[in-house]
Scaffold this active site. Structure first.
Site, PDB file in Angstrom:
ATOM      1  N   LYS A   9      19.957  -9.052 -42.553  1.00 42.35           N
ATOM      2  CA  LYS A   9      21.027  -9.421 -43.556  1.00 42.35           C
ATOM      3  C   LYS A   9      21.991 -10.332 -42.638  1.00 42.35           C
ATOM      4  O   LYS A   9      22.328 -11.424 -43.151  1.00 42.35           O
ATOM      5  CB  LYS A   9      22.027  -8.211 -43.713  1.00 42.35           C
ATOM      6  CG  LYS A   9      23.413  -8.839 -44.317  1.00 42.35           C
ATOM      7  CD  LYS A   9      24.258  -7.424 -44.653  1.00 42.35           C
ATOM      8  CE  LYS A   9      25.734  -7.978 -45.448  1.00 42.35           C
ATOM      9  NZ  LYS A   9      25.705  -9.108 -46.261  1.00 42.35           N
ATOM     10  N   LYS A  77      33.662 -12.948 -43.311  1.00 36.71           N
ATOM     11  CA  LYS A  77      33.386 -11.707 -42.436  1.00 36.71           C
ATOM     12  C   LYS A  77      31.732 -11.662 -42.079  1.00 36.71           C
ATOM     13  O   LYS A  77      31.588 -11.110 -40.860  1.00 36.71           O
ATOM     14  CB  LYS A  77      33.541 -10.534 -43.494  1.00 36.71           C
ATOM     15  CG  LYS A  77      33.369  -8.954 -42.917  1.00 36.71           C
ATOM     16  CD  LYS A  77      33.244  -8.108 -43.899  1.00 36.71           C
ATOM     17  CE  LYS A  77      32.295  -8.079 -45.125  1.00 36.71           C
ATOM     18  NZ  LYS A  77      30.676  -7.820 -44.818  1.00 36.71           N
TER      19      LYS A  77
END
Length: 136
Positions: A9, A77
């Site tokens: 990810k 983020k």
């Protein structure tokens, strides 16, 4: 091994966000040089520069559509997680660090809720130009 999904990810976030920044940079240059960014997009999309990022984000940029699909909030983020992990592993990530700083600048300018195609707004501000197509 354990944790590979998380690392995957993070790697994906690097590739997506750096690619979006590159599209924003390229279209800003095209606009400043007097070229219609839509025509530039159409000219390069079938070549090596073509990508899903280009197909989705370039039209958002030159059509001025910053309604969030993938928001800068989420991507800031994510890129911060990338940078934190890189620091822990002593891996220098120059491009990701620059993208993080661009996102922080956009946050300071009130654009953090925009789609990540809104990265173009950073380049527009420093180049004193608005990326848009002449075709409406």
């Amino acid at each position: 091994p354990n944790g590979s999904g998380s690392v995957t990810k993070l790697a994906n976030q690097i590739m997506v966000n750096v690619n979006i920044a590159a599209v924003a940079e390229a279209l800003t240059l095209a606009q400043k040089a007097g070229a219609d960014p839509k025509k530039v997009f159409e000219a390069v999309r079938g070549g090596l520069a073509g990508s899903r990022v280009l197909e989705d984000k370039a039209p958002r940029m030159f059509n001025r559509n910053f309604v969030a699909g993938g928001s800068l909030t989420t991507n800031l983020k994510d890129i911060t997680n990338v940078m934190d992990t890189a620091k822990t592993l002593d891996v220098p990530l120059f491009l990701s660090g620059v993208v993080q700083q661009i996102m922080l600048s956009l946050k300071a300018d009130g654009h953090i809720a925009d789609d990540h195609a809104g990265l173009v707004q950073f380049y527009e501000k420093i180049a004193d130009i608005e990326v848009h197509t002449e075709e409406q």
